[in-house]
Design an enzyme around this catalytic site. Sequence first.
Site, PDB file in Angstrom:
ATOM      1  N   CYS A  74      -2.722   7.782   4.905  1.00 45.37           N
ATOM      2  CA  CYS A  74      -2.679   7.429   3.488  1.00 45.37           C
ATOM      3  C   CYS A  74      -3.986   7.760   2.787  1.00 45.37           C
ATOM      4  O   CYS A  74      -4.027   7.856   1.558  1.00 45.37           O
ATOM      5  CB  CYS A  74      -2.354   5.950   3.322  1.00 45.37           C
ATOM      6  SG  CYS A  74      -3.354   4.867   4.374  1.00 45.37           S
ATOM      7  N   GLU A 132       0.882  -1.166   0.000  1.00 41.58           N
ATOM      8  CA  GLU A 132       0.000   0.000   0.000  1.00 41.58           C
ATOM      9  C   GLU A 132       0.914   1.209   0.000  1.00 41.58           C
ATOM     10  O   GLU A 132       1.640   1.455   0.960  1.00 41.58           O
ATOM     11  CB  GLU A 132      -0.905  -0.038   1.241  1.00 41.58           C
ATOM     12  CG  GLU A 132      -2.031   0.982   1.191  1.00 41.58           C
ATOM     13  CD  GLU A 132      -1.677   2.233   1.946  1.00 41.58           C
ATOM     14  OE1 GLU A 132      -1.212   3.202   1.301  1.00 41.58           O
ATOM     15  OE2 GLU A 132      -1.852   2.256   3.166  1.00 41.58           O
TER      16      GLU A 132
END
Length: 501
Positions: free
Chosen positions: A297, A260
């Site tokens: 994020c 990720e």
Amino acid sequence: MLTGKHLIAGEWVDGGARFRSSPATGEARDYSVGTAAHVGAAVRAAEEAFWSFSALSRDVRADFLDRIADEIEARAQAITEIGTSETGLPAARLEGERGRTTGQLRLFASHIRKGDYLDPRHDVALPDRKPLPRPDIRLVQRPIGPVAVFGASNFPLAFSTAGGDTASALAAGCPVVVKGHSAHPGTGEIVAQAIDAAIRAFGLHAGVFSLIQGGKRDVGEALVQHPLIQAVGFTGSLAGGRALFDLCARRPYPIPFFGELGSVNPMFLLPAALSARGAQIAQGWAGSLTMGAGQFCTNPGIAVVIDGPDAQTFINAAKAATAQVGAQTMLTDGIAEAYRTGRDRIAGAAGVRTVLATTCNQRDATPNLFEVSGDDWLANHALGEEVFGPLGLIVRVRDFDQMQVIARSLEGQLTCTLHMDGADTDHARALMPVLERKAGRVLANGFPTGVEVCDAMVHGGPYPASTNFGATSVGTMSIRRWLRPVSYQNMPAALLPEELR
């Protein structure tokens, strides 16, 4: 008590070199630097542990996960104290993240007890079928082997030592070797002590879990290239993740890399919503944008609006709201420096105009807002690159047609958001096929910070948001990363996995 050592197969192991932590407050401590030799010992122990750990019943593995959660909660005060010192995060944030971490462990315990994740299938034999008979074929998901996990800088608990990657891999029946993040080594060690206590309580093979601290690129490379590692979970930068992804692909025996890597998480403000409640949306955006110094994020760094008076109202309200946010401590000195570099890159780009300019130094971050036309956005690919911190860029497009062009120009995202009212439905319907293709999660009238841990969550997306668009690092579906389907043809019942008997 902190040892400053690595946990390798139940033993606290030192090394020759040491590194010193860089806490936001309090005392710096020395920790052992990991080496390729530490990696080798940990991975070999994980391979030895796999045979017995993968054979445990689901109920025993579930009880083990619950015990890890109990052991973490038993160390709650120590975790909060060292975590706030190392990261600068407030105690309330660390306490909430600890609850999410233990909640993930308990969720996976419940998930594997049910057994649905194994997706068992059975095609019965058809011995009289013409022209050819069909054999008896059964299928079930099986664990893949030792897994490497890289701790994240921005989540010292929920995405680190006992975070979602570790919890889901252990739930699947895969031993784990964690490469701890040097931003919070003390937090990682205390959590590792909790896992070790659970392993001892259940009498499991000590190689089920290991933690290797410190070390530079060579340690990470040794981990992903070790021939016994079967998959990798990573949360971090695009550059670092891509380098490890390439190493996994170049191995003589390539393995999946579930990285990720980041996202700008654009929001699209449709005309009716912008007109009716632009100022309200701006205030919510400011809160999401600056939450935790923007170190998420899923931070919504881009807002796309159709130019005009309503857009200006939104921009004015966003400026007023973000201007009230004071300096916040960032996780590391390096992250703070990268934020300032990113801010200067955006500010100096052609066509970019400053909405709110602030100054920050050392480890502090303050919010910054900029605006740019749709034409200038489309002419500069770098404007779509993530700036990790409380920075927002407003893209003023000519009309809805250009908004669609902007949407189609996006790279892969973790999230995309629509702000809409009922009168915007036709525009939203036109955007949906694009946003579904671009993101792993599409929101309406909300903000993407805060990722619910549940069965239906997807935390991933097309590259570069993540390296595997079919996977998620949050939610129960994340267990699928550490499993593979195996078919059994005409197999005697005594040799079948328990779930297929």
